[in-house]
Design an enzyme around this catalytic site. Structure first.
Site, PDB file in Angstrom:
ATOM      1  N   SER A 188       0.800  -1.229   0.000  1.00  0.00           N
ATOM      2  CA  SER A 188       0.000   0.000   0.000  1.00  0.00           C
ATOM      3  C   SER A 188       0.828   1.273   0.000  1.00  0.00           C
ATOM      4  O   SER A 188       0.308   2.346  -0.304  1.00  0.00           O
ATOM      5  CB  SER A 188      -0.953   0.012   1.199  1.00  0.00           C
ATOM      6  OG  SER A 188      -0.241   0.188   2.412  1.00  0.00           O
ATOM      7  N   LYS A 238       0.591   4.799   6.950  1.00  0.00           N
ATOM      8  CA  LYS A 238       0.120   5.615   5.820  1.00  0.00           C
ATOM      9  C   LYS A 238       0.793   6.980   5.889  1.00  0.00           C
ATOM     10  O   LYS A 238       1.462   7.322   6.860  1.00  0.00           O
ATOM     11  CB  LYS A 238      -1.404   5.792   5.859  1.00  0.00           C
ATOM     12  CG  LYS A 238      -2.221   4.512   5.907  1.00  0.00           C
ATOM     13  CD  LYS A 238      -2.132   3.711   4.624  1.00  0.00           C
ATOM     14  CE  LYS A 238      -2.911   2.395   4.744  1.00  0.00           C
ATOM     15  NZ  LYS A 238      -2.694   1.518   3.570  1.00  0.00           N
TER      16      LYS A 238
END
Length: 203
Positions: free
Chosen positions: A59, A109
């Protein structure tokens, strides 16, 4: 008349016991103490200062690859809020837990939207308060539309650098500041990619 003196014969004072020396610990006990102290110090550092993390998914490509090892520092956010572009590690939010009750692994993230900002994803760009964000680190432009939405107080909008293959804020919402564990600052493995993680983006 006796030739011996009538004065009393001096008595030798009784011997005083030598001061007792502390008994030395056995090598085994010394080893146990050393290991115990090391464990306490390691736990203290991991809890309050920094810890190592690894990357389990794609990701955050191309910035972070699967099985990269990172150092996550935990001190700076006690004094300053996260900045746009910081790569953060955080505990799953309540929204995430509602979608997947068994989820307990930390996420990693990039911070994109700050408290009070209006964020929109459109036309392959991220807009912050209507201004495009320059992002030369993403895998490819996002192929979805999202927002505009205003980021709540004490919360952050986070996205993966692999925009089209990241389970992030555009699916489940914002990250409260209290959920943030720390900031990823250095990649230490593999050694051929060792170094500090990049500067924040601008717009």
């Amino acid at each position: 008349m006796s030739s011996e003196s009538d004065s009393p014969t001096p008595q030798t004072p009784p011997a005083q016991p030598a001061a007792s020396q502390p008994k030395a610990d056995s090598p085994l006990m010394e080893g146990i103490k050393t290991i115990g102290l090391s464990v306490v110090l390691a736990l203290g550092i991991r809890t309050f200062v920094a810890e190592a993390r690894y990357i389990p998914s794609e990701s955050m490509l191309p910035t972070l690859e699967v099985n990269d090892r990172l150092i996550v520092e935990k001190i700076s956010y006690h004094f300053n809020p996260p900045r746009r572009g910081d790569i953060i590690v955080f505990h799953p939010t309540e929204a995430l837990k509602q979608q997947n009750p068994s989820l307990n692994e930390a996420f990693i993230k990039r911070v994109i939207g700050l408290p009070g900002e209006t964020v929109q994803v459109t036309g392959g760009r991220v807009l912050i308060n209507g201004q495009p964000l320059e992002e030369n680190y993403i895998q490819s432009p996002p192929d979805y539309q999202w927002g505009p939405e205003k980021v709540p107080a004490d919360s952050f909008l986070v996205l993966g650098d692999n925009r089209n293959n990241s389970y992030d804020s555009h699916f489940w919402g914002y990250v409260p500041r209290q959920n943030i564990i720390g900031r990823a600052v250095v990649r230490f493995w593999p050694v051929n990619r060792l170094g500090e993680l990049g500067p924040p983006p601008s717009y």
